[in-house]
Design a protein around this motif. Structure first.
Motif, PDB file in Angstrom:
ATOM      1  N   GLN A 142       6.958 -10.209   7.970  1.00  0.00           N
ATOM      2  CA  GLN A 142       7.283  -9.200   6.818  1.00  0.00           C
ATOM      3  C   GLN A 142       6.008  -9.012   5.769  1.00  0.00           C
ATOM      4  O   GLN A 142       5.631  -8.193   5.335  1.00  0.00           O
ATOM      5  N   LEU A 143       5.439 -10.333   5.626  1.00  0.00           N
ATOM      6  CA  LEU A 143       4.253 -10.483   4.702  1.00  0.00           C
ATOM      7  C   LEU A 143       2.953  -9.591   5.408  1.00  0.00           C
ATOM      8  O   LEU A 143       2.640  -8.943   4.371  1.00  0.00           O
ATOM      9  N   LYS A 144       2.759  -9.322   6.414  1.00  0.00           N
ATOM     10  CA  LYS A 144       1.774  -8.717   6.834  1.00  0.00           C
ATOM     11  C   LYS A 144       2.102  -7.090   6.863  1.00  0.00           C
ATOM     12  O   LYS A 144       1.053  -6.554   6.414  1.00  0.00           O
ATOM     13  N   LYS A 145       3.380  -6.829   6.983  1.00  0.00           N
ATOM     14  CA  LYS A 145       3.746  -5.401   6.860  1.00  0.00           C
ATOM     15  C   LYS A 145       3.366  -5.012   5.326  1.00  0.00           C
ATOM     16  O   LYS A 145       2.709  -4.001   5.046  1.00  0.00           O
ATOM     17  N   VAL A 146       3.823  -5.802   4.456  1.00  0.00           N
ATOM     18  CA  VAL A 146       3.757  -5.573   2.952  1.00  0.00           C
ATOM     19  C   VAL A 146       2.156  -5.459   2.636  1.00  0.00           C
ATOM     20  O   VAL A 146       1.415  -4.496   2.077  1.00  0.00           O
ATOM     21  N   VAL A 147       1.229  -6.535   3.159  1.00  0.00           N
ATOM     22  CA  VAL A 147      -0.213  -6.626   2.917  1.00  0.00           C
ATOM     23  C   VAL A 147      -0.926  -5.174   3.330  1.00  0.00           C
ATOM     24  O   VAL A 147      -1.628  -4.627   2.838  1.00  0.00           O
ATOM     25  N   ASP A 148      -0.305  -4.907   4.709  1.00  0.00           N
ATOM     26  CA  ASP A 148      -1.054  -3.772   5.270  1.00  0.00           C
ATOM     27  C   ASP A 148      -0.830  -2.496   4.401  1.00  0.00           C
ATOM     28  O   ASP A 148      -1.841  -1.539   4.404  1.00  0.00           O
ATOM     29  N   ASN A 149       0.571  -2.263   4.451  1.00  0.00           N
ATOM     30  CA  ASN A 149       0.720  -1.034   3.545  1.00  0.00           C
ATOM     31  C   ASN A 149      -0.042  -1.108   2.267  1.00  0.00           C
ATOM     32  O   ASN A 149      -0.745   0.019   1.830  1.00  0.00           O
ATOM     33  N   LEU A 150       0.222  -2.185   1.419  1.00  0.00           N
ATOM     34  CA  LEU A 150      -0.748  -2.063   0.002  1.00  0.00           C
ATOM     35  C   LEU A 150      -1.851  -1.770   0.183  1.00  0.00           C
ATOM     36  O   LEU A 150      -2.457  -1.062  -0.587  1.00  0.00           O
TER      37      LEU A 150
END
Ligand SMILES: Nc1nc(=O)c2c([nH]1)NC[C@@H]1CN(c3ccc(C(=O)N[C@@H](CCC(=O)O)C(=O)O)cc3)CN21
Ligand SMILES: O=c1ccn([C@H]2C[C@H](O)[C@@H](COP(=O)(O)O)O2)c(=O)[nH]1
Length: 283
Positions: free
Chosen positions: A125-133
């Motif tokens: 979950q964390l990587k998805k949010v970091v990549d999007n942001l």
């Protein structure tokens, strides 16, 4: 700091006594508290009316972001807060899924980094949010949640601060964090620091400005054996100005956080505080 003291006073003035089954203690309890932190202006929300062991709070956050599942890993980076829940908690000690000394099971960061999917694979979950942001994307679902009711029996404690939602408005990043249960004298001292630092770090590694962090608490309580110290000692003290949190600017990615970052990469400038208070901790 003033909002923290106001919340403590509000619990004392308007709280109701509730007996908590899990700990066997009574808690003076209030429902619904909203706290706000000004990360843009670096108003670090550290407690000043007693000495705060803020490094342990940041270490705990770092452990969550790395997906740690053992109290030993937390100890190694300077955080002792999970020893009791991993090793002195009757319900967890007799749980067949506990994998020996220091195991915490599938809590917090395990859910955040390795959420189990029905097909057996896992979701970060964390990587998805970091990549999007990093790519300037806010899909209105930039959410990291540690709350997985299907796996509560596989962990030592249900997450308290359980969901973090990031929002991007222009080039400013915001965070809204939700907490279901809050030990105001002990846990909140750490949780305020963590919400603030989480936004500051995410803004730094995704290349945005930090805005405000919003901290929404449902059940805010003071345990019966903490009340006297809070009411007669801590609340009698005058707070000092907020200090500033300094984060090493070389931290530029999620990988940096996972690999080389230590507590030496964080410092607090201008921290004035009253002497330490040792609050009882309930397992
Ligand atoms: N009852 C309870 N309250 C909590 O706040 C709490 C739990 N359980 N279980 C899970 C985690 C562990 N957390 C903890 C555990 C211990 C301290 C604590 O003892 N803090 C001391 C100093 C710690 C140090 O020296 O590093 C303090 O004075 O703040 C704080 C948060 C927060 N959570
Ligand atoms: O980050 C945290 C973790 C835990 N707490 C407190 C809140 C409660 O006093 C206990 C957890 O007990 P439950 O019975 O699971 O609600 O730990 C906190 O304040 N902050």
């Amino acid at each position: 700091m003033k909002q923290y003291l106001a919340l403590c006073q509000n619990i004392i003035d308007n709280g109701q006594w509730v007996t908590n089954e899990r700990t066997g203690k009574k808690c003076l309890t209030l429902i619904n508290a909203d706290l706000e932190y000004d990360v843009a202006n670096n108003q670090f929300p550290i407690i000043t009316t007693r000495k705060s062991f803020w490094k342990a709070a940041i270490a705990e956050l770092l452990g969550y972001l790395r997906g740690y599942n053992s109290a030993a890993q937390f100890r190694e980076i300077g955080c002792n807060t999970w020893n009791a829940n991993a090793n002195d908690n009757e319900a967890w000690l007799s749980n067949p899924s506990r994998q020996g000394e220091d195991d915490m099971g599938r809590v917090y960061g395990v859910q955040g980094r390795r959420w189990q999917k029905p097909d057996g694979s896992s979701l970060d979950q964390l990587k998805k949010v970091v990549d999007n942001l990093k790519n300037g994307i806010d899909d209105r679902g930039e959410i990291i949640t540690f709350y997985n009711p299907g796996e509560f029996d596989l962990g030592c404690l249900r997450p308290c601060m359980h969901t973090h939602t990031f929002s991007l408005l222009g080039d400013t990043l915001y965070l809204t964090s939700y907490q279901r249960s809050c030990d105001v004298p002990l846990g909140l001292n750490f949780n305020q620091i963590q919400v603030f630092t989480f936004l500051a770090l995410m803004a730094q590694i995704t290349g945005h400005k930090a805005g405000k962090a919003y901290h929404k608490i449902v059940n805010a309580h003071i345990y019966e054996d903490q009340l006297e110290l809070m009411r007669d000692v801590q609340l009698k003290r005058e707070p000092f100005e907020s200090p500033k949190l300094i984060i090493n600017p070389e931290i530029k990615s999620l990988e940096d956080l996972e690999t080389w970052v230590t507590l030496d990469d964080f410092s607090v400038e201008g921290y004035q505080y009253h002497e330490a208070i040792k609050y009882p901790f309930s397992v």
